[in-house]
Design an enzyme around this catalytic site. Sequence first.
Site, short mmCIF file in Angstrom:
data_model
loop_
_atom_site.label_atom_id
_atom_site.label_comp_id
_atom_site.label_asym_id
_atom_site.label_seq_id
_atom_site.Cartn_x
_atom_site.Cartn_y
_atom_site.Cartn_z
N GLN A 243 0.82 -1.20 0.00
CA GLN A 243 0.00 0.00 0.00
C GLN A 243 0.86 1.26 0.00
O GLN A 243 0.35 2.36 -0.16
CB GLN A 243 -0.96 0.00 1.20
CG GLN A 243 -2.06 -1.04 1.09
CD GLN A 243 -3.05 -1.03 2.25
OE1 GLN A 243 -3.30 -2.07 2.84
NE2 GLN A 243 -3.62 0.11 2.58
N ARG B 183 -9.22 -0.36 7.39
CA ARG B 183 -10.15 0.58 6.79
C ARG B 183 -10.50 1.72 7.74
O ARG B 183 -11.67 2.05 7.95
CB ARG B 183 -11.41 -0.12 6.33
CG ARG B 183 -12.10 0.67 5.22
CD ARG B 183 -13.23 -0.08 4.59
NE ARG B 183 -13.76 0.65 3.47
CZ ARG B 183 -14.20 0.08 2.36
NH1 ARG B 183 -14.14 -1.21 2.24
NH2 ARG B 183 -14.70 0.80 1.40
N CYS B 184 -9.47 2.28 8.35
CA CYS B 184 -9.70 3.46 9.16
C CYS B 184 -8.39 4.21 9.25
O CYS B 184 -7.34 3.69 8.89
CB CYS B 184 -10.21 3.13 10.55
SG CYS B 184 -8.93 2.68 11.71
N GLU C 58 -13.08 5.18 4.34
CA GLU C 58 -13.09 4.51 5.63
C GLU C 58 -14.27 4.89 6.50
O GLU C 58 -14.56 4.22 7.49
CB GLU C 58 -11.76 4.80 6.32
CG GLU C 58 -10.64 4.24 5.46
CD GLU C 58 -9.26 4.68 5.84
OE1 GLU C 58 -9.16 5.73 6.49
OE2 GLU C 58 -8.32 3.99 5.50
#
Lengths: 164, 806
Positions: B237, B384-385, B760
């Site tokens: 990522q 996802r945050c 997110e």
Amino acid sequence: MSDKMHLKMTVNGKQEDLLVEPRELLIYVLREKLNLTGPHVGCETTHCGACTVELNGKSVKSCTVLAAQAQGAEVTTVEGLSTPDDLHVLQKAFREHHGLQCGFCTPGMITRAHRLLQENPNPTEEEVRFGIAGNLCRCTGYQNIVKSILAAAAEMNAAKEAAE
Amino acid sequence: MNDLTPTREERTAKLKGLGTSRKRVEDVRFTQGKGNYVDDVKLPGMLHGDFVRSPYAHARVKSINIDAAMALPGVIAVLTAKDLEPLSLHWMPTLAGDKQMVLADGKVLFQGQEVAFVVAEDRYIAADAVELVEVDYEELPVITDPFKALEPDATVLREDLEPGADGAHGPRKHHNHIFLWEEGDAEATNQAIDSAEVVAEEMVYYHRTHPCPLETCGSVASMDKVNGKLTLWGTFQAPHVVRTVASLLSGIEEHNIRVISPDIGGGFGNKVGVYPGYVCSIVASIVTGRPVKWIEDRMDNLMATAFARDYWMKGKISATKDGKITGLHCHVTADHGAFDACADPTKFPAGFFHICTGSYDIPVAYVGVDGVYTNKAPGGVAYRCSFRVTEAAYFIERMIEVLAIELNMDAAELRRINFIRKDQFPYQSALGWEYDSGDYHTAWDKALAAVGYDDLRKEQAAQVEAFKRGETRKLLGIGLTHFTEIVGAGPVKNCDILGMGMFDSCEIRIHPTGSAIARLGTISQGQGHATTFAQILASEIGIPADSITIEEGDTDTAPYGLGTYGSRSTPVAGAATAMAGRKIRAKAQMIAAYLLEVHDDDVEWDVDRFQVKGAPERFKTMAEIAYASYNQAIPGVEPGLEAVSYYDPPNMTYPFGAYICVMEIDADTGEHDIRQFYALDDCGTRINPMVIEGQVHGGLTEALAIAMGQEIAYDELGNVKTGTLMDFFLPTAWETPNYTTDHTETPSPHHPIGAKGVGESPNVGGVPAFSNAVNDAFRAFGLRHTHMPHDHWRIWKTANDLGLHG
């Protein structure tokens, strides 16, 4: 390792002759030996469906099917559904209705949907949801996948009616 | 002008710029099975690596015998810590300032830990060889409970750390303690709480879970010894940071390393960290002189790479008796596992957890986070945050509900009277953030009206009465959430990863015939960057999005950037894209003025062209300008039309949203049925509504999983009980509801196009919405709080504990 065996199968309409070990999985042969990298490996335990292909007209998880079980069989992967110049209705519908994000589940999902619509050309939303429950997606929440499949079904049915 | 001249609206529509639900360019190849993921990379002579992993959670490694494995035909090498030690690669630094074993160095600290790396001609042989490596273990006492880890006589887990020495984030108060991180005013907060009319206290546990993207982690390393170049493909990522880390670790100069993130099959935070598999594939390629591929299987993925959450959050919230919040106190016991490998900006060992005052105007607050070692896998990634923001949102949204119970007040009303008002922005929070913008009351009222909130409460009350009369076994839960996120890390002055400031970048080249390529420092994992960044650019430079190629992920060609996680791509790289576009436009203006034979100031931008002020029929389109930039000698202007921007955001962005979940619960079976889920998101300027909606659907489904059943569970011996997709809950289409999405639009005042990021939000806001629905269903029967995940068994148990089974 054990002696290799001679495997003959038809993949996406093409006759293939291969030497494989009896323990080799169908997904491995498709991806590594035939370079069909559309189907993916997500779990190796039959849960996620990223490896879904058609084997003699049925959806199978090719990560838990031995290549040997495909002896003499007809196998279809996502690569066999279309050509770049002539996409399948499902492929267009997935794009039109945003039925994919990272794309990893997509080949298995579309291959499954393709079979589902042959088994049930006019499914309800509930039947679509049940019919693809063997294919996991982590990105879309399924809402747009379901929409894509229902839209493709409607379009295929309309085309069929127009042809009749 | 005549009838054939396109109108301004037609020219704008042709661009498919901001606000257009442009179909995704990525989909054409993905739908045909022509994506290119790391496991699709195939190189001549490529070998395959696989790990021998520890079956024990805590044990000494007394010996490793590789003879039988090496004797197997097709096995090329078996690496152990001893082989890596001369290269100083048997340990590696973590993103959190700790270090982590690449391969077991004398002991193992969690089940699934990497012990040896087998390299073989194919995967089957590698798997056979893994079974042939003989490892002699001596079991040690196991600690899986962070509270027990801090008991005085607890077993020492990290024997490599000097007793009493400070850690990366200050003093360590116990041998299994990692750090204490504090923010806010403890004294004032305690005072506010001690003198308050009403205080609610609760321990809120956000259980350990895992991002579990459908594609697992993997890499292919290829060391070309002829020209000294290492090429590394992988599930990264943050490819540029991986290149820097690979250079620092290996000693190979950075210009000789090329890192490529190909298509990534979902990341969700799992693919931010650097894992032993990446390092071992590099070393194995250097050792063997052949390309080496490592792809983890699902069990490896769930056991060893990157858990998320595992926060025990003890909260106290105080208020006046009419519901005005006066203070918030939170102490977190954070289980970081065996190594502190959290993926947070360096100065923030608990991430941005101190956004935990949420959407509320809370005058004083204090947060203290104790990081603790246990015999569990390392990680602590932002699933996802944005760096512990989901923990923070879950904490405050549960505390609000508990306070509402304490006050005997409606939870929607309690939120309303405590929201930060629109006129208070920019708002300084008690824990040090400056919220850039927001309009919470408008969003809240819209959400409550959309679901018919008052009628729902009446229906709920009637159902409780019916339940008590024995007419139904079903209860209705209304799960409310108003969340505020903090995304877009971040200002370089306080956000870095391993010293790299968290800016991001975009480089644009306009081709002579008026199409373009833009390269960014980020990398899409399904977010659709190739589609949406082209839209930002289309609106900035007037070239249709369909004529703009977006490329990311190749460190040899893309400008340096910190990557994609924490919803930072749009706030940071999206801003860089707009700024680079504006540089293009500034140069184009000079060229246009020259071509039109007027002064620079006498032309103005209009959609896709510069036109002479007051004479719009005299214009040069961006395509004409691009051509001129390559074929005309323009005095004082360099040829070509290119720009690059490195964008350091002045602040983070603060997306927010109002989510409401209506859930029916069967008190006898513990099953749930989601009747309705309404999600209103405010992510500022909306680039592609179709993509935003898709992100919300997906994030909500991840939230559904986390709240309703997904966990990484351990037994007391440290065995992972949820290591396959049989046990680890990923919802199918059958279990997933349809969602209703909605929005308000409060642009970020400091972002060039006002966008805030959205990927997110649905995870951050969704988890408390689902959990609050479950808790709310039992509120009438005296429940204050029950822990996630709310699987059927736990819901049944809650009902049973409340005496609802007669």
